[in-house]
Design an enzyme around this catalytic site. Structure first.
Site, PDB file in Angstrom:
ATOM      1  N   LYS A 198       0.868  -1.171   0.000  1.00 40.54           N
ATOM      2  CA  LYS A 198       0.000   0.000   0.000  1.00 40.54           C
ATOM      3  C   LYS A 198       0.908   1.225   0.000  1.00 40.54           C
ATOM      4  O   LYS A 198       1.439   1.634   1.035  1.00 40.54           O
ATOM      5  CB  LYS A 198      -0.874  -0.016   1.262  1.00 40.54           C
ATOM      6  CG  LYS A 198      -2.214   0.707   1.134  1.00 40.54           C
ATOM      7  CD  LYS A 198      -2.145   2.178   0.788  1.00 40.54           C
ATOM      8  CE  LYS A 198      -1.832   3.063   1.956  1.00 40.54           C
ATOM      9  NZ  LYS A 198      -1.731   4.493   1.587  1.00 40.54           N
ATOM     10  N   GLU A 273       9.425   1.244  10.940  1.00 35.77           N
ATOM     11  CA  GLU A 273      10.498   2.211  10.660  1.00 35.77           C
ATOM     12  C   GLU A 273       9.852   3.582  10.749  1.00 35.77           C
ATOM     13  O   GLU A 273       9.162   3.995   9.826  1.00 35.77           O
ATOM     14  CB  GLU A 273      11.058   2.006   9.251  1.00 35.77           C
ATOM     15  CG  GLU A 273      11.546   0.606   8.950  1.00 35.77           C
ATOM     16  CD  GLU A 273      12.902   0.328   9.546  1.00 35.77           C
ATOM     17  OE1 GLU A 273      13.557   1.268  10.029  1.00 35.77           O
ATOM     18  OE2 GLU A 273      13.298  -0.849   9.533  1.00 35.77           O
ATOM     19  N   CYS A 307      13.891  10.271   6.383  1.00 35.65           N
ATOM     20  CA  CYS A 307      13.702   9.882   7.792  1.00 35.65           C
ATOM     21  C   CYS A 307      14.970  10.129   8.606  1.00 35.65           C
ATOM     22  O   CYS A 307      14.900  10.556   9.750  1.00 35.65           O
ATOM     23  CB  CYS A 307      13.273   8.434   7.887  1.00 35.65           C
ATOM     24  SG  CYS A 307      14.406   7.306   7.104  1.00 35.65           S
ATOM     25  N   GLU A 405       9.910  16.074  14.961  1.00 36.85           N
ATOM     26  CA  GLU A 405      10.278  15.870  13.565  1.00 36.85           C
ATOM     27  C   GLU A 405       9.504  16.863  12.705  1.00 36.85           C
ATOM     28  O   GLU A 405       8.282  16.958  12.798  1.00 36.85           O
ATOM     29  CB  GLU A 405       9.920  14.444  13.143  1.00 36.85           C
ATOM     30  CG  GLU A 405      10.364  14.147  11.724  1.00 36.85           C
ATOM     31  CD  GLU A 405      10.010  12.733  11.284  1.00 36.85           C
ATOM     32  OE1 GLU A 405       8.852  12.340  11.426  1.00 36.85           O
ATOM     33  OE2 GLU A 405      10.922  12.033  10.799  1.00 36.85           O
TER      34      GLU A 405
HETATM   35  P1  NAP Z   1       2.421   8.507   7.490  1.00 37.95           P
HETATM   36  O1  NAP Z   1       1.400   9.559   7.467  1.00 37.95           O
HETATM   37  O2  NAP Z   1       2.652   7.761   8.747  1.00 37.95           O
HETATM   38  O3  NAP Z   1       2.027   7.498   6.322  1.00 37.95           O
HETATM   39  C1  NAP Z   1       2.801   6.378   5.999  1.00 37.95           C
HETATM   40  C2  NAP Z   1       1.926   5.353   5.309  1.00 37.95           C
HETATM   41  O4  NAP Z   1       0.935   4.882   6.234  1.00 37.95           O
HETATM   42  C3  NAP Z   1       1.152   5.917   4.117  1.00 37.95           C
HETATM   43  O5  NAP Z   1       1.042   4.934   3.130  1.00 37.95           O
HETATM   44  C4  NAP Z   1      -0.190   6.205   4.749  1.00 37.95           C
HETATM   45  O6  NAP Z   1      -1.237   6.252   3.820  1.00 37.95           O
HETATM   46  C5  NAP Z   1      -0.341   5.029   5.667  1.00 37.95           C
HETATM   47  N1  NAP Z   1      -1.339   5.208   6.728  1.00 37.95           N
HETATM   48  C6  NAP Z   1      -1.815   6.354   7.263  1.00 37.95           C
HETATM   49  N2  NAP Z   1      -2.743   6.078   8.211  1.00 37.95           N
HETATM   50  C7  NAP Z   1      -2.863   4.739   8.273  1.00 37.95           C
HETATM   51  C8  NAP Z   1      -3.652   3.834   9.044  1.00 37.95           C
HETATM   52  N3  NAP Z   1      -4.546   4.270   9.947  1.00 37.95           N
HETATM   53  N4  NAP Z   1      -3.511   2.499   8.846  1.00 37.95           N
HETATM   54  C9  NAP Z   1      -2.629   2.028   7.957  1.00 37.95           C
HETATM   55  N5  NAP Z   1      -1.867   2.832   7.168  1.00 37.95           N
HETATM   56  C10 NAP Z   1      -1.965   4.172   7.335  1.00 37.95           C
HETATM   57  O7  NAP Z   1       3.847   9.038   7.060  1.00 37.95           O
HETATM   58  P2  NAP Z   1       4.180  10.011   5.846  1.00 37.95           P
HETATM   59  O8  NAP Z   1       3.747  11.368   6.254  1.00 37.95           O
HETATM   60  O9  NAP Z   1       3.683   9.433   4.579  1.00 37.95           O
HETATM   61  O10 NAP Z   1       5.787   9.908   5.787  1.00 37.95           O
HETATM   62  C11 NAP Z   1       6.617  10.643   6.589  1.00 37.95           C
HETATM   63  C12 NAP Z   1       7.042   9.867   7.809  1.00 37.95           C
HETATM   64  O11 NAP Z   1       7.707   8.670   7.457  1.00 37.95           O
HETATM   65  C13 NAP Z   1       8.034  10.619   8.655  1.00 37.95           C
HETATM   66  O12 NAP Z   1       7.682  10.529  10.011  1.00 37.95           O
HETATM   67  C14 NAP Z   1       9.351   9.900   8.417  1.00 37.95           C
HETATM   68  O13 NAP Z   1      10.297  10.015   9.422  1.00 37.95           O
HETATM   69  C15 NAP Z   1       8.891   8.512   8.234  1.00 37.95           C
HETATM   70  N6  NAP Z   1       9.897   7.713   7.531  1.00 37.95           N
HETATM   71  C16 NAP Z   1      10.639   6.794   8.251  1.00 37.95           C
HETATM   72  C17 NAP Z   1      11.621   6.053   7.623  1.00 37.95           C
HETATM   73  C18 NAP Z   1      12.452   5.038   8.388  1.00 37.95           C
HETATM   74  O14 NAP Z   1      13.111   4.230   7.778  1.00 37.95           O
HETATM   75  N7  NAP Z   1      12.434   5.039   9.695  1.00 37.95           N
HETATM   76  C19 NAP Z   1      11.858   6.224   6.258  1.00 37.95           C
HETATM   77  C20 NAP Z   1      11.093   7.178   5.556  1.00 37.95           C
HETATM   78  C21 NAP Z   1      10.112   7.910   6.219  1.00 37.95           C
HETATM   79  P3  NAP Z   1      -1.632   7.628   3.043  1.00 37.95           P
HETATM   80  O15 NAP Z   1      -0.474   8.522   3.057  1.00 37.95           O
HETATM   81  O16 NAP Z   1      -1.930   7.115   1.703  1.00 37.95           O
HETATM   82  O17 NAP Z   1      -2.825   8.146   3.740  1.00 37.95           O
END
Ligand code: NAP
Ligand code: MG
Length: 502
Positions: A198, A273, A307, A405
């Site tokens: 997804k 992650e 990240c 963050e």
């Molecule tokens: P996010 O809002 O947490 O979303 C990540 C994924 O989860 C998206 O596909 C999102 O879908 C999905 N999602 C949202 N709500 C959900 C739910 N209730 N159930 C299941 N899936 C759900 O994160 P983002 O804003 O896209 O990305 C930024 C974040 O990613 C930052 O915090 C960053 O630090 C982190 N990150 C971490 C790493 C690592 O390796 N540690 C690497 C890259 C990024 P939709 O967006 O389609 O709604």
């Protein structure tokens, strides 16, 4: 500034053909015909739609999970054997390389990142991960175990085997869409699992393109499925699905916590992650030219939407003024523009909400006394989601700028006096994802590295991911690892076999 709009007329033919389609899910080896609700795909450089994806929910997730479940049980993927899996994954890597120009253009339009970043770092990096993981199927092995003498007049033979965990649900963020997809697909398939991916609703296109290439490479139907849609609908349905054995998630800490809670009900294995607030420590004995460039790249690459971005910079007092001044001048020199412009170093952020949040966090920090060392305060650009790079000197660790963050090109800087203080500042965070240390004193490096609580420390280099080195975090940055042997491990479980011989 470069032009802030992408030139669509200059795109390759294959890119045009792909983005002009109305996309739906990829299930059981085919691109589904688009029916039902859809989501506009926005170009972050202009804020305007340029393509369309399906807004999938429970029904699409059910079909995809069923396809993955059938493919897992049919053993089409497992029974082609380790060498078969290796060969197929290598063919997949070759196809990604052959389509790299197109994939890079699509990634740039969808995510906003500069084309050079997508074409010359992200895609080659993803291909390397695929090739690294392709080497694993032939090396996955259990152990023979000395059972000892548990009973008189009986002899036993014991061994373990490693087996794929089953159907994997992979949920990834928008910041590095193609790379994140491959970080999940490669180890899952190497282990013999099947998968439903997804992608983030803000950047799903390269995942759909990758699924088609996977089919072309000979990966059997149902082994890789992609369902697009909102996290709260498609993502959550995947986490709740009883036939999914493991969830591998990369994204925010907030969503990761929520997913972990839901996954507990069905006792799924979970890898998280999550977010980071990674420190860069520059000691006065460092090669300062390299450290300055490294610190700047670490926060400004992909406009800070990484990240492991080094969003907290700590500099030893003797060189503090010199270093922060140079980092700020570097930030001011970065050319901002649309991703397809050759000169662009800093593209737009992913969406309007992210832009507004980042700008707001800078305003708040300045209201609380942070001093901006960079010149560009705002950018008056209609439509696009642009944010200027900002370096802010703060007086202490307490504020949101240092603790939370931000996920944008915003750097907080602070001085430190000695090693002990540097380590204390670095560890004063809820997160524990990554850190970077710049010092030419080998003794100091070996004293400092073990004291920093995080998943990865880079020394005298930016923390570029390398396929054999695991990535991931501790504390609020999550648990489990991507990449390396530890990354594969998350997709395997151990079966013990006990045989009575006498
Ligand atoms: P996010 O809002 O947490 O979303 C990540 C994924 O989860 C998206 O596909 C999102 O879908 C999905 N999602 C949202 N709500 C959900 C739910 N209730 N159930 C299941 N899936 C759900 O994160 P983002 O804003 O896209 O990305 C930024 C974040 O990613 C930052 O915090 C960053 O630090 C982190 N990150 C971490 C790493 C690592 O390796 N540690 C690497 C890259 C990024 P939709 O967006 O389609 O709604
Ligand atoms: Mg987009």
């Amino acid at each position: 500034m470069a032009s802030t709009t992408n030139d669509y007329a200059g795109l390759g033919f294959a890119t045009r053909a792909f983005i002009d389609q109305s996309h739906s899910h990829f299930i059981n080896g085919i691109s589904c015909s688009s029916q039902g609700p859809s989501l506009a795909v926005l170009d972050p450089a202009s804020g305007k739609p340029f393509s369309e994806i399906a807004a999938g929910a429970e029904e699409a997730v059910n079909s995809a999970v069923m396809a993955a479940h059938v493919a897992f049980n049919a053993k089409t993927w497992r029974e082609i054997g380790p060498q078969g899996r290796e060969r197929t994954l290598l063919r997949f890597a070759e196809l990604i390389e052959a389509h790299a120009d197109t994939l890079a253009e699509i990634e740039t339009l969808d995510n906003g990142m500069p084309y050079w970043l997508a074409r010359h770092m992200v895609i080659p990096g993803a291909v390397n991960v695929l090739r690294y993981m392709a080497g694993w199927p032939t090396k996955i092995a259990g152990q023979t175990v000395d059972i000892g003498a548990p009973m008189p007049n009986a002899q036993f033979f014991g061994y373990t085997t490693r087996e794929p965990v089953g159907v994997v649900g992979a949920i990834v963020p928008w910041n590095m869409p193609l790379m994140m997809a491959i970080w999940k697909i490669a180890p899952a398939l190497a282990a013999g699992c099947t998968l439903v991916l997804k992608p983030a609703e803000d950047a799903s296109l390269t995942a759909l393109y990758l699924a088609r290439l996977a089919s072309e490479a000979g990966i059997p139907p149902g082994v890789i499925n992609v369902v697009t849609g909102r996290g709260a609908e498609a993502g959550e349905a995947l986490v709740r699905h009883p036939l999914v054995s493991k969830i591998t998630f990369t994204g925010s800490t907030r969503v990761g916590q929520h997913i972990n809670r839901i996954a507990t009900d069905s006792l799924k294995k979970v890898t998280l992650e999550l977010g980071g607030k990674s420190p860069t420590l520059i000691f006065d004995d460092a090669d300062l030219d390299k450290a300055i460039l490294g610190a700047a790249n670490s926060i400004f690459l992909n406009s800070g939407q990484i990240c492991v971005a080094g969003s907290r910079l700590y500099v030893q007092r003797g060189v503090y003024d010199q270093v922060v001044e140079a980092v700020a001048r570097h930030a001011d020199s970065l050319v901002i523009g649309a991703g397809m412009e050759a000169d662009t170093k800093l593209g737009p952020l992913i969406n309007a909400r992210q832009r507004d949040q980042v700008l707001n966090s800078v305003v708040q920090a300045r209201e609380h006394g942070a001093v901006s060392l960079t010149q560009r305060k705002t950018l008056e650009i209609d439509g696009g989601f642009y944010v200027p790079p900002v370096v802010l000197a703060v007086a202490n660790q307490g504020g949101a700028l240092v603790q939370e963050e931000i996920f944008g090109p915003v750097l907080a800087v602070l001085p430190f006096t000695d090693e002990e203080e540097a380590v204390a500042l670095a560890n004063d965070s809820a997160y524990g994802l990554a850190a970077t240390v710049w010092s030419r004193d080998i003794g100091r490096v070996h004293r400092v590295v073990p004291k920093i609580r995080c998943g990865k420390v880079s020394v005298n280099t930016e923390g570029f991911p390398y396929p054999a080195l695991p990535e991931g975090g501790c504390k609020q940055s999550g648990f489990g690892r991507d990449l390396g042997p530890a990354g594969l491990e998350g997709y395997l479980e151990t079966k013990s076999v006990l045989i009575q011989v006498v």
